[in-house]
Design an enzyme around this catalytic site. Sequence first.
Site: not given
Ligand code: PLP
Length: 444
Positions: A94
């Site tokens: 993120k």
């Molecule tokens: C948010 C997240 C995901 C999922 O990503 P999306 O874009 O919502 O599909 C996968 N792994 C981690 C560690 C995350 O923080």
Amino acid sequence: MLSGLARDGGLYVPETIPKFTKAEMIALRGRPYHDVAFAVCSKFTVGSIPARELKRMIAEAYATFDHPAVLPLKQLEANQFLLELFHGPTLAFKDVAMQLLSRMMDWSLARHNRRAVIVGATSGDTGGAAVSAFEHSQNATLFILHPHGRVSDVQRRQMTTVKSKSIFNIAVEGNFDDCQAIVKALFNDLAFRDGVGLAGVNSINWGRIMAQIVYYFYAGLALGAPDREISFCVPSANFGNMFAGLVAKRMGLSVDKFIVATNSNDILDRTLKTGRYEVTGVHPTISPSMDIQVSSNFERLVYLANKRDTSAVRAAMGSLAQSGSFTLKSPALKAICSEFDSGATSEVETSAMMAKAWAGMGELLDPHSAVGLHVALQHKLKSPLITLATAHPAKFPDAVHNATGQNARLPSRLSHLLTAPESFTIVPNSVAAVKEFILSNDKR
Ligand SMILES: *Cc1c(COP(=O)(O)O)cnc(C)c1O
């Protein structure tokens, strides 16, 4: 970027998707991450953000990452690669988008002489990434709601130990769904929304998708695109990360297959296999950032697969709201299946994958990345397959220790986390209470 969600509840998609020529892509091969980021993002921001400003924002955003390659690409086996997206300040992918989004938002707000109140709900990773990204914001105040007592210590401390006048942590006496319902209610209160200049930073914000397109190019070019086709396997929940890959392909990247990997919350896997998108309950897993009921960005894929026919999207979303499901019709489903494969990983398989990666490859994987790699290894493709590693193992130490016996160590820059004083306010599970808290703390 500033409004997040359209007023009719729909998601924004660019009217046209910009394209790269083969020569432009070849010129980017081997360039530093910053250069690829500028080349990709400027295709979208040209005419709205001046080049030198965008360059500054990119430089600042990725200076917060502590790996010299920013996002290192590792080879695991003959045709299997891992792209590590977790070297940012809060150890999850993120950060890649959030660090750039906060800078773009701050710049835009300043330019329009505006301020914004950003409200978001988090079950874990988004909150920390947002707090870190908006810590130094001049023009936005961030209110992050988390379910009181229901996030991990590391995740909560990543939010609550940041000292900043622009950050407020709200611990709601409820669960994550309650937090999300409150945020939704605030966005639907148009008088409040307009009054405070409400903005959102969840994964449907187009600014985040844009920043995530970059690494598909960066990694794909490193392995020989556009002269060769590359495949990607993405541990998915809200489908934001995977959708960014699809946009990269539409921009000209040579992609063979996209593989969607889910944990036992498998709405995406079921939809891709049957055409029926159906909401069921949430199962808690050891990969909690993927424990979701609905996958919000899937709406964007429905839109593109229906050749931008908004009535088809409206019908699907209407059915979802009414009955908790919709069914993809044949041309759209066929189009989607020609580009996407999928797989779901059970809890036992996730742990076994972590153990196998440690014993056999010397890789300490977090459970989310393990979900991805497990599905990737079941696909024998002719093209190189890149699995996106979405979190650092130290973010999920218990699951990692249980599977491998290893203690995943926090990077030293985060060692203060477990002792620093925390700041958060416990608020009742009520829209009115949260609204009042925001109004009384949004000093301007
Ligand atoms: C948010 C997240 C995901 C999922 O990503 P999306 O874009 O919502 O599909 C996968 N792994 C981690 C560690 C995350 O923080």
